[in-house]
Design an enzyme around this catalytic site. Structure first.
Site, mmCIF file in Angstrom:
data_model
loop_
_atom_site.group_PDB
_atom_site.id
_atom_site.type_symbol
_atom_site.label_atom_id
_atom_site.label_comp_id
_atom_site.label_asym_id
_atom_site.label_seq_id
_atom_site.Cartn_x
_atom_site.Cartn_y
_atom_site.Cartn_z
ATOM 1 N NE ARG A 227 21.716 64.076 9.628
ATOM 2 C CZ ARG A 227 23.181 64.445 9.725
ATOM 3 N NH1 ARG A 227 23.714 63.336 10.250
ATOM 4 N NH2 ARG A 227 23.464 65.405 9.639
ATOM 5 C CB CYS B 290 31.223 59.542 4.296
ATOM 6 S SG CYS B 290 30.704 57.919 4.666
ATOM 7 N N GLY C 261 -0.748 65.618 6.188
ATOM 8 C CA GLY C 261 -1.949 66.005 5.650
ATOM 9 C C GLY C 261 -2.897 66.777 6.608
ATOM 10 C CG ASP D 147 20.970 67.300 7.815
ATOM 11 O OD1 ASP D 147 20.230 66.196 7.993
ATOM 12 O OD2 ASP D 147 21.773 67.537 8.650
ATOM 13 C CB CYS E 299 26.383 56.069 7.036
ATOM 14 S SG CYS E 299 27.565 56.049 5.513
ATOM 15 C CG HIS F 53 26.978 56.895 13.849
ATOM 16 N ND1 HIS F 53 28.301 57.613 14.003
ATOM 17 C CD2 HIS F 53 26.998 56.187 12.978
ATOM 18 C CE1 HIS F 53 28.885 57.021 12.503
ATOM 19 N NE2 HIS F 53 28.005 56.299 12.158
#
Length: 424
Positions: free
Chosen positions: A339, A275, A143, A337, A264, A261
């Site tokens: 990440r 996947c 913010g 995505d 998941c 990695h």
């Protein structure tokens, strides 16, 4: 696309007592605020701000200063949809008139920034609105409140700013949007930056991880040392599985085999065939073990390419209805995505890595790690583990996300004979 100025220029301008224009995300307020340091407040700066903004001038402060100055929340239960932490309004007790003039408000702002001031130096209510910034700044809450405090700190000033939303000069009654803000900034020789760029700058230039623990971890691939880290501001825990001496024969941490990695749960733990995450993790551990020296960094908080477990399960529902993995995220109003690899890069640096060979089929991961003082000398492909269940997913990664999936063309050519769960 709107042109933004550098964070370095904005910090220099704040330090020099100038205002800057800061825009937030288009999915948030999608507004631009004028911001300057509270200790640099002058009648001229305040008058300029009043002329071009809504006039509801606020002074973001850090939590310690709010407590020291006796500034409780304006309302016990914050109902603001963006969580802006308004406190009681104030005026300087001495040396001002009614409190509303540009000169009076500038005096109150400077007093709020003064480390020697106390609660009794103010009257309540008043004409200036202090705001309580979240600890951790824009890394915890993206913010304008936090941006103002961050910019002041980065300029080596007191953590106190002045902010107000810029109104449109073209559309009466509306707030100025990004294109108009660029024109406004150029007309007044002001830096225009985004909160997204400020977040990226801080992640790149500040250390945000702490090494917490180390332990020996014997695995079916051999023995690793698990090094545990926590992210300072979001408190997410990450683990680096280290094999051998990272310093290496030259003692400089060069040419290390590394796999970053993404967490998941469904693939790594439950063995989901939707996947290829589980097989990739297994292959990475095996390749690093055979190398005798390397790191498999397990990044928590990356579930579903950063959208989280529940959203990932919702995306699976959409995929079963015909959407691919990219469109499913977008249909949920989420990025394809989300990440960020800045924390991962800091962990690798802390482990002593200077250059690495990166185990990945995703060129974007190389880009995400570049620029953090790490040299990536090579990209080592991961073995493909295709099956009938994840074929559409792998095609999307190749065709829409640019992944280099060696062997997928061959698998597709033979897919008519493949059975669900059959691996290449």
């Amino acid at each position: 696309m709107t042109r933004f100025d550098s964070i370095e220029r904005a910090v220099a301008d704040i330090a020099a007592g100038k205002a800057v224009v800061v825009v937030d995300d288009e999915d948030r307020e999608n507004e631009g605020d004028l911001i300057f340091a509270a200790e640099k407040a002058t009648p001229e700066l305040v008058a300029f701000m009043v002329r071009y903004t809504s006039g509801y001038l606020c002074v973001p402060l850090d939590g310690d200063d709010c407590d020291r100055l006796g500034l409780p929340p304006m309302y016990a239960t914050n109902q603001d949809k963006h969580g802006t932490a308004y406190t009681v309004t104030v005026d300087a007790r001495e040396g001002i008139g009614t409190g509303i003039s540009a000169s009076d408000r500038a005096a109150t702002m400077r007093l709020l920034a003064n480390p020697e001031s106390g609660a009794n130096d103010f009257t309540r209510p008043g004409h200036v609105v202090p705001l309580r910034a979240k600890e951790g700044g824009v890394l915890r809450r993206p913010g304008h409140t936090e941006a103002a405090v961050d910019l002041a700190r980065m300029a080596d000033l007191r953590p106190a700013g002045v902010i107000c939303e810029i109104v449109s000069q073209k559309d009466e009654g509306a707030m100025a949007q990004t294109d108009e803000l660029r024109v406004f900034a150029d007309e007044h020789n002001l830096a225009l930056i985004s909160i997204a760029d400020l977040i990226a700058w801080r992640r790149k230039h500040e250390k945000h991880v702490l090494r917490i623990a180390e332990a020996r971890i014997p695995t079916r691939h051999g023995e690793f040392t698990a090094v545990g880290y926590t992210s300072i501001y979001d408190e997410v825990e990450h683990v680096a599985l280290v094999r051998g001496d990272i310093a290496g024969p030259d003692g400089d941490g060069s040419d290390v085999l590394v796999r970053v990695h993404s967490e998941c749960l469904t693939g790594d733990v439950f063995g989901s065939l939707r996947c290829d995450c589980g097989p990739q993790l297994d292959a990475a551990l095996d390749m690093v073990a055979q190398e005798g020296r390397g790191v498999v960094l397990y990044m928590r908080g990356h579930e579903g390419r950063g959208i989280g477990l529940m959203h990932k399960l919702q995306a699976y529902q959409l995929q079963d209805a015909g959407s691919d993995t990219v469109d499913a995220n977008l249909e949920l109003g989420l990025p394809a995505d989300a990440r960020d690899y800045g924390i991962g890069a800091q962990i690798l640096v802390d482990l002593g890595i200077s250059s690495m060979r990166l185990l990945t089929n995703n060129p974007a991961k190389r880009v995400g790690l570049d620029g953090y003082g790490l040299q990536i000398t090579d990209r080592v492909p991961m073995p493909l583990r295709a099956n009938a269940e994840n074929l559409t997913y792998l095609r999307t990664k190749r065709d829409r996300m640019g992944h280099d999936l060696i062997g997928l063309d061959e698998y597709e050519a033979n897919q008519n004979t493949a059975q669900p769960g059959t691996a290449l």
